[in-house]
Design a protein around this motif. Structure first.
Motif, mmCIF file in Angstrom:
data_model
loop_
_atom_site.group_PDB
_atom_site.id
_atom_site.type_symbol
_atom_site.label_atom_id
_atom_site.label_comp_id
_atom_site.label_asym_id
_atom_site.label_seq_id
_atom_site.Cartn_x
_atom_site.Cartn_y
_atom_site.Cartn_z
ATOM 1 N N ILE A 18 0.842 -1.190 0.000
ATOM 2 C CA ILE A 18 0.000 0.000 0.000
ATOM 3 C C ILE A 18 0.883 1.247 0.000
ATOM 4 C CG2 ILE A 18 -1.942 -1.122 1.172
ATOM 5 C CD1 ILE A 18 -1.079 0.366 3.752
ATOM 6 N N ASP A 19 0.349 2.317 -0.539
ATOM 7 C CA ASP A 19 0.980 3.625 -0.441
ATOM 8 C C ASP A 19 0.230 4.421 0.613
ATOM 9 O OD1 ASP A 19 2.939 3.264 -2.364
ATOM 10 O OD2 ASP A 19 1.749 4.113 -3.988
ATOM 11 N N VAL A 20 0.968 5.228 1.365
ATOM 12 C CA VAL A 20 0.374 6.045 2.416
ATOM 13 C C VAL A 20 0.786 7.490 2.204
ATOM 14 C CG1 VAL A 20 0.191 6.407 4.903
ATOM 15 C CG2 VAL A 20 0.572 4.099 4.019
ATOM 16 N N GLN A 21 -0.219 8.375 2.094
ATOM 17 C CA GLN A 21 0.014 9.817 2.018
ATOM 18 C C GLN A 21 -0.891 10.456 3.054
ATOM 19 O OE1 GLN A 21 -0.798 10.652 -2.132
ATOM 20 N NE2 GLN A 21 1.403 10.754 -2.546
ATOM 21 N N GLY A 22 -0.284 10.881 4.149
ATOM 22 C CA GLY A 22 -1.080 11.402 5.259
ATOM 23 C C GLY A 22 -1.955 10.289 5.806
ATOM 24 N N MET A 23 -3.261 10.505 5.788
ATOM 25 C CA MET A 23 -4.206 9.488 6.264
ATOM 26 C C MET A 23 -4.765 8.638 5.117
ATOM 27 S SD MET A 23 -4.161 9.825 9.491
ATOM 28 C CE MET A 23 -5.534 8.829 9.981
ATOM 29 N N ARG A 24 -4.343 8.936 3.892
ATOM 30 C CA ARG A 24 -4.885 8.249 2.712
ATOM 31 C C ARG A 24 -4.103 6.982 2.410
ATOM 32 N NH1 ARG A 24 -4.213 10.577 -2.785
ATOM 33 N NH2 ARG A 24 -4.983 8.899 -4.066
ATOM 34 N N LEU A 25 -4.811 5.857 2.338
ATOM 35 C CA LEU A 25 -4.225 4.569 2.000
ATOM 36 C C LEU A 25 -4.626 4.205 0.576
ATOM 37 C CD1 LEU A 25 -5.194 2.570 5.237
ATOM 38 C CD2 LEU A 25 -3.103 3.865 4.804
ATOM 39 N N THR A 26 -3.649 3.798 -0.222
ATOM 40 C CA THR A 26 -3.921 3.422 -1.603
ATOM 41 C C THR A 26 -3.369 2.030 -1.866
ATOM 42 O OG1 THR A 26 -3.687 5.739 -2.250
ATOM 43 C CG2 THR A 26 -3.640 4.103 -4.015
ATOM 44 N N TYR A 27 -4.216 1.183 -2.406
ATOM 45 C CA TYR A 27 -3.825 -0.186 -2.752
ATOM 46 C C TYR A 27 -2.878 -0.162 -3.947
ATOM 47 C CZ TYR A 27 -4.339 -4.961 -4.565
ATOM 48 O OH TYR A 27 -4.105 -6.228 -5.042
ATOM 49 N N VAL A 28 -1.765 -0.901 -3.826
ATOM 50 C CA VAL A 28 -0.804 -1.026 -4.921
ATOM 51 C C VAL A 28 -0.869 -2.425 -5.517
ATOM 52 C CG1 VAL A 28 1.650 -0.960 -5.562
ATOM 53 C CG2 VAL A 28 0.721 0.726 -3.953
ATOM 54 N N GLY A 29 -0.840 -3.440 -4.669
ATOM 55 C CA GLY A 29 -0.886 -4.811 -5.161
ATOM 56 C C GLY A 29 -0.854 -5.796 -4.013
ATOM 57 N N SER A 30 -1.194 -7.039 -4.323
ATOM 58 C CA SER A 30 -1.158 -8.091 -3.311
ATOM 59 C C SER A 30 -1.183 -9.442 -4.008
ATOM 60 C CB SER A 30 -2.352 -7.977 -2.353
ATOM 61 O OG SER A 30 -3.565 -8.157 -3.059
ATOM 62 N N GLY A 31 -0.914 -10.467 -3.239
ATOM 63 C CA GLY A 31 -0.943 -11.817 -3.787
ATOM 64 C C GLY A 31 -0.505 -12.823 -2.746
ATOM 65 N N THR A 32 -0.332 -14.039 -3.225
ATOM 66 C CA THR A 32 0.067 -15.139 -2.363
ATOM 67 C C THR A 32 1.199 -15.910 -3.016
ATOM 68 O OG1 THR A 32 -2.190 -15.329 -1.545
ATOM 69 C CG2 THR A 32 -0.743 -17.199 -1.144
ATOM 70 N N ILE A 33 2.244 -16.142 -2.260
ATOM 71 C CA ILE A 33 3.329 -17.009 -2.705
ATOM 72 C C ILE A 33 2.929 -18.417 -2.280
ATOM 73 C CG2 ILE A 33 5.774 -17.590 -2.445
ATOM 74 C CD1 ILE A 33 6.133 -14.589 -1.494
ATOM 75 N N VAL A 34 2.670 -19.271 -3.247
ATOM 76 C CA VAL A 34 2.299 -20.648 -2.946
ATOM 77 C C VAL A 34 3.580 -21.481 -2.956
ATOM 78 C CG1 VAL A 34 0.918 -22.635 -3.636
ATOM 79 C CG2 VAL A 34 0.023 -20.318 -3.974
#
Length: 180
Positions: A18-34
Motif C-alpha cells: 500500500i501507499d500512504v500519504q497522510g491518512m490516505r491509504l492506496t492499494y498497490v498490489g497483493s498476492g500469495t506465494i504458494v
C-alpha cells in the motif's frame, strides 16, 4: 511511504503493498506465494526468499511490516513458521528495508477494532479501507492488514521515540495501544 506487508507461512505467504500519504491509504498490489509442499524444507524456504526479493525489486517499498509468530500448541509448527518468517526477513534485509513486527492481535485491533476478529471481518475491513472491488484472499488480506496496521501505528511510535516521550513516561514499548 510505500509499505510491504507480509503474512508468512510455509505453505502460503501473503503479501500486500500500500501507499500512504497522510491518512490516505492506496492499494498497490497483493498476492500469495504458494510454496510447493512436495519439496525439502530448504527449497521451500528458498521459494519464499526468492519471491519476496522479486516483490521488493518490483514494487520498491520504503518500509515493511511482518506478522509475528504466535506460539501454538504444536512446537514443530511454530518452529517451521519461524523459519518461513526468517526467509522473508532475510529478503527484506537484503534490500535494507526496516522490518516492523506486529502480532495478529495488534493487526486485527488496528484494522477491525477487535483483536479477536474473524478472518472474514479482516477481509471485509481491508476491502473497505482500500476501496477494493472485491474481497481479497485470506492470505493477501492478512498481509494488507499488516501493512495497514503499520500505516496506523508506525508513525505514532516513531514520533513518540524521537520526541523522547516513551522514555520520559517510563515505557519503551506499546502494548495494546498503551505505553508500557
Amino acid at each position: 511511504m510505500r509499505i510491504l506487508g507480509i503474512d508468512p507461512g510455509l505453505r502460503r505467504t501473503g503479501f500486500g503493498i500500500i501507499d500512504v500519504q497522510g491518512m490516505r491509504l492506496t492499494y498497490v498490489g497483493s498476492g500469495t506465494i504458494v510454496v510447493p509442499t512436495d519439496q525439502p524444507l530448504a527449497r521451500r524456504l528458498k521459494t519464499i526468499l526468492d519471491n519476496v526479493r522479486e516483490i521488493v525489486e518490483a514494487h520498491q517499498p520504503t518500509v515493511s511490516a511482518l506478522e509475528k509468530v504466535f506460539v501454538n500448541t504444536n512446537p514443530t509448527s511454530t518452529l517451521l513458521l519461524g523459519q518461513a518468517r526468517g526467509a522473508a526477513m532475510c529478503a527484506l534485509a537484503d534490500h535494507n528495508l526496516d522490518v516492523h513486527e506486529y502480532t495478529a492481535l495488534q493487526i486485527k485491533k488496528s484494522v477491525v477494532g477487535n483483536g479477536h476478529a474473524a478472518k472474514e471481518q479482516v477481509q471485509a475491513m481491508v476491502q473497505h479501507l482500500l476501496k477494493l472491488s472485491g474481497l481479497p484472499s485470506p492470505d493477501s488480506a492478512d498481509a494488507l492488514a499488516c501493512a495497514i496496521c503499520h500505516a496506523h501505528v508506525g508513525p505514532l511510535t516513531e514520533k513518540l521515540k524521537t520526541s523522547g516521550a516513551l522514555g520520559s513516561l517510563g515505557g519503551t514499548r506499546l502494548r495494546g495501544g498503551r505505553l508500557i
